[in-house]
Design an enzyme around this catalytic site. Structure first.
Site, mmCIF file in Angstrom:
data_model
loop_
_atom_site.group_PDB
_atom_site.id
_atom_site.type_symbol
_atom_site.label_atom_id
_atom_site.label_comp_id
_atom_site.label_asym_id
_atom_site.label_seq_id
_atom_site.Cartn_x
_atom_site.Cartn_y
_atom_site.Cartn_z
ATOM 1 N N HIS A 205 0.810 -0.041 6.314
ATOM 2 C CA HIS A 205 -0.466 0.687 6.479
ATOM 3 C C HIS A 205 -1.691 -0.136 6.119
ATOM 4 O O HIS A 205 -2.815 0.300 6.370
ATOM 5 C CB HIS A 205 -0.461 1.980 5.662
ATOM 6 C CG HIS A 205 -0.614 1.736 4.191
ATOM 7 N ND1 HIS A 205 0.447 1.444 3.379
ATOM 8 C CD2 HIS A 205 -1.709 1.706 3.394
ATOM 9 C CE1 HIS A 205 0.019 1.256 2.148
ATOM 10 N NE2 HIS A 205 -1.289 1.404 2.122
HETATM 11 C C1 UD1 Z 1 -5.964 3.946 1.127
HETATM 12 C C2 UD1 Z 1 -6.328 2.830 0.150
HETATM 13 C C3 UD1 Z 1 -5.146 1.902 -0.012
HETATM 14 C C4 UD1 Z 1 -3.880 2.657 -0.390
HETATM 15 C C5 UD1 Z 1 -3.635 3.751 0.639
HETATM 16 C C6 UD1 Z 1 -2.428 4.568 0.266
HETATM 17 C C7 UD1 Z 1 -8.711 2.202 0.182
HETATM 18 C C8 UD1 Z 1 -9.682 1.172 0.601
HETATM 19 N N1 UD1 Z 1 -7.454 2.044 0.634
HETATM 20 O O1 UD1 Z 1 -5.751 3.345 2.382
HETATM 21 O O2 UD1 Z 1 -5.430 0.959 -1.041
HETATM 22 O O3 UD1 Z 1 -2.791 1.764 -0.413
HETATM 23 O O4 UD1 Z 1 -4.793 4.596 0.678
HETATM 24 O O5 UD1 Z 1 -1.989 5.350 1.326
HETATM 25 O O6 UD1 Z 1 -9.056 3.102 -0.544
HETATM 26 N N2 UD1 Z 1 -6.094 9.343 7.500
HETATM 27 C C9 UD1 Z 1 -5.572 10.514 7.959
HETATM 28 N N3 UD1 Z 1 -5.256 11.479 7.048
HETATM 29 C C10 UD1 Z 1 -5.479 11.331 5.719
HETATM 30 C C11 UD1 Z 1 -6.033 10.131 5.261
HETATM 31 C C12 UD1 Z 1 -6.341 9.141 6.169
HETATM 32 O O7 UD1 Z 1 -5.350 10.714 9.142
HETATM 33 O O8 UD1 Z 1 -5.163 12.244 4.938
HETATM 34 C C13 UD1 Z 1 -6.383 8.271 8.479
HETATM 35 C C14 UD1 Z 1 -7.801 8.280 8.988
HETATM 36 O O9 UD1 Z 1 -7.786 7.823 10.310
HETATM 37 C C15 UD1 Z 1 -8.478 7.254 8.107
HETATM 38 C C16 UD1 Z 1 -7.369 6.237 7.917
HETATM 39 O O10 UD1 Z 1 -6.169 7.014 7.844
HETATM 40 O O11 UD1 Z 1 -9.621 6.701 8.673
HETATM 41 C C17 UD1 Z 1 -7.513 5.397 6.677
HETATM 42 O O12 UD1 Z 1 -7.577 6.229 5.518
HETATM 43 P P1 UD1 Z 1 -8.294 5.685 4.184
HETATM 44 O O13 UD1 Z 1 -8.198 6.688 3.105
HETATM 45 O O14 UD1 Z 1 -9.650 5.147 4.515
HETATM 46 O O15 UD1 Z 1 -7.443 4.421 3.794
HETATM 47 P P2 UD1 Z 1 -5.849 4.202 3.712
HETATM 48 O O16 UD1 Z 1 -5.455 3.326 4.825
HETATM 49 O O17 UD1 Z 1 -5.130 5.495 3.551
#
Ligand code: UD1
Length: 357
Positions: A205
């Protein structure tokens, strides 16, 4: 004493569970603030339910966005909440955008901040997590380090006087959950008809592996060419990126599957031939379960897992294939992540701390 814990992303909910237990046991008032960074039920609610945390006291509902938009929305919302509660400690966890937002909000309000999982370093300044953890460590008043190596990094940055070695709280949870799921069949084995010990469990991820379409296609192709079925527990981020680029996540040996709850993940890892991941937590969980791990990154913060032979770093398809087929590492009783009582030590340190030494 009153502690406000600020969490928002999946690995933080795991770390929160033993802290919440230890806070209650010590008679500490513990307020849980969820930023809303993760909001899908399988990334959030199941952890609060399975790990018996209960519901967060405050939910900011911030959701997804670019780093600046997401972090800024959290900062604005946290100012109000922290001002209302005025706790003795604001406790922040790990290295996500929720971590740095909470640390910054608290330090500006002159509220004492403690950073749990302080001192980890990848030394890769391209990683958002590296910015988050470095800035949080330098903003915080108390640095709760999980390992001796992390403590050494803090000392090298001039932060030794506010650092304490407490052990790793994820180990507290892992040991409890492992004991609860021992002997329980892997849900993946049952659902997908896989041979026990005859498949790999994968999670991918990180931005470094998902945001560049060529890199994501390369990683998916590498996994699809492995010698056994590979179940990819696909984070919504990788599903969205792959769909946008037309990269199939079920191809060859590769089978995409929804993320699992924490106990199901642990049961699945135990029943696998190995873990392939770019997650920080899962590298360590694999080591603690003595399941060989191949980490799809060029560096790791959890260097002890590599030093002891249970984790190898793999960048190219050839390195990933070589990683998963390597001979089983030598058995070890080394315990670099502590004894499963880190959370109690955290609460005791928060109760006793009287400033930098
Ligand atoms: C975040 C953390 C990462 C951690 C990971 C655990 C940061 C910079 N990164 O990354 O260090 O290892 O969490 O999982 O804080 N999305 C959904 N549903 C959700 C959450 C996210 O669909 O509930 C999708 C969205 O398209 C979003 C993307 O995932 O834009 C990224 O989510 P985000 O929380 O920005 O970062 P992670 O990749 O989850």
């Amino acid at each position: 004493m009153k502690i406000v814990s600020v969490v928002g992303a999946r690995p933080q909910f795991v770390k929160l569970a033993p802290i919440h237990q230890a806070a209650i046991a010590a008679g500490v008032e513990h307020v849980i603030v969820h930023t809303g960074q993760h909001y899908d039920p399988m990334l959030s609610d199941v952890f609060f339910d399975d790990l018996r945390i209960g519901a967060p006291d405050v939910h900011l509902g911030v959701g997804s966005g670019s780093h600046g938009v997401q972090t800024g929305a959290m900062l604005a919302a946290l100012d109000v909440v922290l001002d209302e509660h005025r706790p003795d400690w604001v406790l922040v966890y790990g290295d996500t955008n929720s971590t740095v937002a909470a640390a910054l909000s608290a330090v500006k309000m002159h509220l004492p901040v403690a950073h749990l999982e302080a001192g980890l370093r990848s030394f890769n300044r391209r990683m958002p997590e590296e910015h988050n953890r470095v800035m949080t460590d330098h903003a915080a008043d108390l640095l709760l380090a999980p390992t001796q190596v992390a403590l050494g990094h803090l000392a090298a940055e001039g932060l030794a006087d506010r650092a304490v070695l407490v052990g790793d709280v994820m180990t507290d949870v892992l040991l409890q959950v492992r004991d609860a799921v021992v002997g329980r069949p892997s849900p993946l084995v049952a659902e997908l008809g896989l041979p026990v010990g005859g498949h790999y469990v994968a999670t991918i991820h990180r931005a470094e592996n998902t945001d560049d379409p060529r890199r994501l296609a390369e990683v998916a192709a590498a996994l699809s060419d492995l010698d056994r079925p590979v179940v990819l527990l696909a984070h919504p981020r990788v599903v969205a990126k792959a769909a946008a680029q037309g990269i199939p996540l079920t191809q060859g040996s590769l089978i995409a599957h929804a993320p699992l709850s924490y106990p199901d993940l642990i049961a699945s890892a135990v029943s696998s031939a190995g873990v392939v991941t770019d997650s920080g937590g899962l590298q360590k969980e694999a080591f603690l379960l003595r399941v060989p791990c191949t980490t799809v990154r060029t560096e790791t913060e959890w260097v002890e897992t590599v030093g002891l032979g249970w984790n190898v770093l793999a960048d190219s398809a050839e390195e990933i294939a070589a990683g998963v087929t390597r001979p089983r590492p030598a058995e070890t009783d080394a315990a670099p992540y502590g004894d499963g009582h880190a959370a109690e030590r955290v609460i005791r340190t928060l109760l006793d701390w009287d400033g930098p030494r």
